[in-house]
Scaffold this active site. Structure first.
Site, mmCIF file in Angstrom:
data_model
loop_
_atom_site.group_PDB
_atom_site.id
_atom_site.type_symbol
_atom_site.label_atom_id
_atom_site.label_comp_id
_atom_site.label_asym_id
_atom_site.label_seq_id
_atom_site.Cartn_x
_atom_site.Cartn_y
_atom_site.Cartn_z
ATOM 1 N N ASP A 162 33.458 36.530 38.135
ATOM 2 C CA ASP A 162 34.716 37.238 38.987
ATOM 3 C C ASP A 162 33.664 38.565 38.186
ATOM 4 O O ASP A 162 34.269 39.673 38.539
ATOM 5 C CB ASP A 162 36.263 37.564 38.168
ATOM 6 C CG ASP A 162 36.076 38.641 38.505
ATOM 7 O OD1 ASP A 162 36.310 38.492 40.127
ATOM 8 O OD2 ASP A 162 37.351 39.234 38.492
ATOM 9 N N HIS A 197 32.974 32.283 42.661
ATOM 10 C CA HIS A 197 33.558 33.667 42.706
ATOM 11 C C HIS A 197 32.498 34.728 41.372
ATOM 12 O O HIS A 197 33.178 34.758 41.126
ATOM 13 C CB HIS A 197 35.004 33.498 42.019
ATOM 14 C CG HIS A 197 35.822 34.730 42.198
ATOM 15 N ND1 HIS A 197 37.247 34.272 41.763
ATOM 16 C CD2 HIS A 197 35.121 36.608 42.197
ATOM 17 C CE1 HIS A 197 38.566 36.111 41.899
ATOM 18 N NE2 HIS A 197 36.957 36.428 42.052
#
Length: 379
Positions: free
Chosen positions: A268, A57
């Protein structure tokens, strides 16, 4: 004939545990079981050797966005994360129009086919307006299976994960469709109740997108999605261990509840990772990074992170006091398993890619190898 290397003297973290004074033998792009006397000896006494990190991610880095950058810019971001130990990268998008995301899926799939990326993760547009975070609300939509299928098809077999607010119309049907096609259905940016989350897990959802963030908090009468995601052994929970997204007690709660085999560290990360403070764009949203914290210019919501996984690793061991073996599971083995690529990466074993990270005694990164080639030479 490919040159052989024998990395010796380090503490080597294997699937079976840590070996003091161990060695890793590399031939060409792979780890092998034996080496000839002519092999190059690399003495790494006093260091650690751990598997290359796997980030499932991540939105960008090095000043480049995976959502909007050119192929050359995307590769710059990939290179930045490799220099911080992430040898396997899944490129995450952010919310855009369906047409734009389909176009990006096609571009990113080419980089997957070239071997530069390990897959594509769609974070948005199928998320809740109530928990939108750094996503443009007017572009959000229900997770209709036909729309999810359109993006999955646009990725030409490279789609690895979709983040969905599964309580919305079409959510459960999309989860079932993704599971049937071997694509991860992740619950995130959700306003679901506990009961709705249980239903989504039963339908086939297996990942919690950045647990705790962009979802209702844990309540004593309304436990919400966090309790359901932590308690179910079928679910792996993503954690952003940057000291901003999570209080240390929240990370400890996740580890105590789920255990190291069900945690996946992610970054992220957005464009600013490995690049510095300034003004950036996350999809169509303007982001200001100040003191390494990314926030939307309009509204102030946290907008991804500037984290790299070497920093997450060091923090996990030195601040959170997790064992090195547990951190390796969470930062390498678990995401590789979830992505279905653990036959190639995620652990140091003969026959797997020679992807590894060398850390000094204080857990600072000093070397990175990918497919047998030094990205950063520890010598």
């Amino acid at each position: 004939m490919a040159a052989e290397k024998v990395l010796t003297g380090a503490r080597v973290v294997l699937p079976t545990g840590t070996v003091d004074g161990g060695r890793v033998i590399v031939e060409g792009s792979q780890i092998v079981g034996a080496a000839p006397e002519s092999a190059e000896i690399v003495d790494l006494t006093g260091h650690w050797i751990v598997p290359g990190f796997v980030d499932m991610h991540v939105h960008g880095g090095g000043g480049a966005s995976f959502t909007s950058g050119t192929p050359e810019e995307i590769l710059k971001g990939v290179r930045t994360h490799r220099e911080h130990g992430t040898t396997t990268i899944v490129a995450s998008t952010v919310t855009g129009t369906m047409e734009f995301l389909a176009e990006r899926a096609g571009l990113l799939s080419e980089l997957v086919e070239q071997g530069d990326l390990a897959g594509v993760h769609f974070e948005g547009p199928f998320i809740s307006p109530c928990r939108k975070g750094a996503h443009m609300e007017e572009l959000l939509r229900d997770p209709d299976p036909a729309d999810v299928r359109k993006l999955m098809d646009a990725a030409r077999g490279t789609a690895k994960m979709f983040t969905l607010a599964t309580e919305m119309r079409g959510g459960l049907d999309s989860v079932r469709m993704l599971a049937e096609n071997g694509v991860i259905a992740a619950i995130g940016h959700t306003d679901a109740t506990y009961e709705q989350t249980v239903e989504a897990i039963d339908a086939g959802a297996t990942v919690a997108t950045h647990l705790f963030n962009a979802m209702p908090g844990l309540g004593h009468r309304a436990p919400g999605p966090i309790a359901a995601l932590l308690e179910d052994e079928r679910v792996t929970v993503e954690l952003i261990n940057d000291g901003t997204h999570l209080h240390p007690a929240s990370l400890e709660l996740a580890y105590r509840s789920a255990g190291s085999s069900r945690v996946a560290f992610i970054t992220d990360a957005m464009d600013a990772a490995g690049f510095g403070d300034g003004v950036y764009h996350l999809g169509p949203m303007e982001v200001e990074v100040k003191d390494s914290v990314a926030r939307l210019v309009e509204g102030g919501s946290i907008a991804g992170s500037t984290l790299t996984l070497d920093t997450a690793f060091k923090r996990a061991v030195t601040v959170d006091k997790l064992s090195v073996d547990d951190v390796v599971r969470s930062i390498s083995a678990n995401p590789a398993r979830l992505l279905g690529i653990d036959d190639k990466v995620g652990s140091l074993e003969p026959g797997k890619d020679a992807d590894l990270v060398v850390l000094d005694a204080e857990f600072t990164l000093v070397g990175v190898m990918r497919k047998g080639e030094w990205v950063i030479d520890p010598k």
